[in-house]
Design an enzyme around this catalytic site. Sequence first.
Site, short mmCIF file in Angstrom:
data_model
loop_
_atom_site.label_atom_id
_atom_site.label_comp_id
_atom_site.label_asym_id
_atom_site.label_seq_id
_atom_site.Cartn_x
_atom_site.Cartn_y
_atom_site.Cartn_z
N GLY A 140 0.78 -1.23 0.00
CA GLY A 140 0.00 0.00 0.00
C GLY A 140 0.81 1.28 0.00
N THR A 190 -1.79 2.35 -7.26
CA THR A 190 -2.37 1.48 -8.28
C THR A 190 -3.57 2.21 -8.89
OG1 THR A 190 -1.67 -0.64 -7.35
CG2 THR A 190 -3.69 -0.65 -8.64
N HIS A 212 18.27 -12.07 36.61
CA HIS A 212 19.27 -11.18 37.22
C HIS A 212 18.67 -9.90 37.78
CE1 HIS A 212 22.49 -13.75 35.68
NE2 HIS A 212 21.76 -13.85 34.60
#
Length: 898
Positions: A147, A151, A856
């Site tokens: 997109g 087109t 940790h």
Amino acid sequence: MRDKRFDEGHEEVNGVSGPYVLGLGEVDEDQAGLVGGKAAHLGALSRIDGVRVPDGFCVTTDAFRRVVARAPEVGALLDRLAGADPDDRQAVRELSAEVRRAVEEAVIPDDLADGITGAVARSGEGAAYAVRSSATAEDLPTASFAGQQDTYLNVVGPAAVLRHVSRCWASLFTERAVTYRRRNGIDDRTVHMAVVVQRMAFPDASGVLFTADPVTGNRRTATVDAGFGLGEALVSGLVNPDVFAVRDGEVVARTIAVKERAVHALPGGGTREVAVAPEQRERPALTDAQVVELVRLGRRIEARFGCPQDIEWCLTDDGFRIVQSRPITTLFPVPVPVPVPVPVPVSEVAEGGRARSVYVSVGHQQMMTDAMKPLGWSMWQRTAMVPMHEAGGRLFVDVTPRLASPASRAALLDILGKGDPLVRDALETVLERDGFAPPVPDADPVGPPAGSPSEASVTEVDPAVVAELVERSETSLAALERDIRTKSGPELFDFLAEAFEEHKRVLSDPLSIQAIMAGMEATWWLNDKLGEWLGEKNAADTLTLSAPGNITSEMGLDLLDVADAIRPHPELVAFLNGVDVQHDDFLDELVKLPGGTGAREAIETYLGRYGMRCVGEIDITRPRWSERPATLVPPILDNVRNFGPGAAERRFEQGRQKALQAERDVLSRLRALPDGERKADETKRMIDQVRAFAGYREYPKYGIVCRYFLYKQALLAEAGRLVRDGVLAEPEDVYCLTFQELEDVVRSRRLDDRLIARRREEFRSYETLTPPRVLTSDGDAVTGSYRRDDVPAGALAGLAVSTGSVEGRARVILDLADAELEEGDILVTRFTDPSWSPLFVGVAGLVTEVGGLMTHGAVIAREYGLPAVVGVDRATRLIRDGQRIRVHGTDGYVEILG
């Protein structure tokens, strides 16, 4: 007159002139540089048996280059666009618009125009066409660009086709396309545009097929979106589509939408919206049989391109036409399938007899969920104690064998749940799905489940072994440092094969594992028993404050001592405030300032002990503090600003005294209970155990990272030799190779340069992906969720890992180098491995997206007495930097106060 300079060496192919115009049947994905991604895929699609693509031709990128070269203003504008501040959206918008105008107004040479109109004439001058952009950076495996360019549908006549070709060229520079390219690291000046011109299909229905579920990632499930008329109605959001889910050749779910509008072609060109007849609005756009047929076509296309596809289709009177196919770039990759030990229940075998596997993320256990480069993950594979599988630049462990029986499954869920409840929930979610839980009978387990806090389950070990284990590790490390310096070329890799075995021997030392488990089990025992006897939540958190021998907490305290060497000297402080994190020669300039010699010595002493550490330290390719010492400047300045002299010793002693007082209080209260002397004696033994071994929990990781730094130095030295011999362009190219590939290059002195470029592109795409905690071989990416009813409305649920409650300003920090903290701030980040510990001394609380009870960050938060909640989903997005928040470290949630 045709410009012959552009036609030399080219012949007409099937009546279509080149290099400017090519028939779609003449191109495939190997020609993406000439015809763009869309046309390359369409050409390949047209060769797949049973797949029909509308006929057409392509105006190549050579045509685009020629037109742009004749319009020098375009090049000048692109240079200005490249130099624009990416955060200045107005400038990007205006410059993009100027480029578009210049491209659209550029004159198309007569010979090129003749080539395009001639191709139209051969296809039928009165026919309707779809004119579609096809950029070279489009439909890539790592970035779809869906997109982003334009087109145009139902374009009728040669003159209209020419106009719309120019519009497609210009759409390469829409603001959205420029922004998308920048986000994917693609220079506007390197991208070129081809244009596809295809005969229009006038469909009864159209839509999109995803050959994998785009939401869950499941590769067995395909989804089809369908609507009446042209697909523009769906793309534009004009209508809601019918949605079908297909698995194993059967429609397994469907949602039929009410379709009131559709888009149809106009006879003279263009399109328009029309109303759908009332009696048709609730009719499915496709029958189930048509959906299944479409998915079969999709599977052929997926097999041809080798990855899940996003396919645009349309249905006409004579069947399906495929008008586009691109990779689905948002899916997390699936590890390469591995054999699953028998017995494999029938319910676990998917289509085609392939065993289904379940993988658990290593990164969520190691507190480093970023993508790793190939040398990083392959080195971790080589030195790990269990087989690990790569996907998306991350590592996963196949836990399918452990899920094969109720007993081993319960033990796995228990131990993983203690570390990270979301991992357990994600696994349970997978097991609850249709048939995934293997129905293997199993004898009832004898005794309490694994990990339960009974006295028998606590391993009591002599505390003296800690010093012995540290000495063993240091001796092995010294031998590695001595011997690796003498190795190069193939001999280095022979040596490393032996070194990796020693690495794993040290890591798997049974005595070391006993020492780690002694501390963890004593912690669990204290939390469970003191919760039962005294109603205390997370009692061990206070009892473990300032436990001795914790190399990671010492790392944070030692940086306070570095600040003490700098604080008395204003010129040093002013100088460091101007140091950029890339300014790694700043140590040489320190000595020119008053107090600089002592400051440099303090920093170098710190680097001598901790310089092999860095953020994401399990990835050997990450720059270490010794390689980039300026990384430490921000936390040093925070310590200078927020603390006074002697803060390290004072803070440690305050924690120790608080722990002793908590111990006295707990034992006194226990003795007042029935059977109190026994309970107090047991508790005292567990307190002694946890304080003796809690610190050692961090030492094996420190040893691993020390060894990794020596491996890295040796491999970079080898890379330097490859650069001198012309095999590599730069030393860091080795990061893009797996360990085995690097060894092969060293032995052969040959390398395909395209591999490096491809790996860099893959890594950029992997960086954009969020790894799941659990991943299946079907592609399901499962994160897990908290199923709790004790969290206030609006609060963010997480895992309580360090007791207490604190309110303060949230500092959302994603990079250690960006840290700028004030006293009372609460650190909010994605994950914290040991390298983040220097920040812990300066904050009042901790919130992370990733983490567990024994990771940790949790261990050090308890050591420093910081209220902490980890495993808070999307914390860095839901909490804004600077907001006031309240961290409930005892109950495991975070409130956003405003």
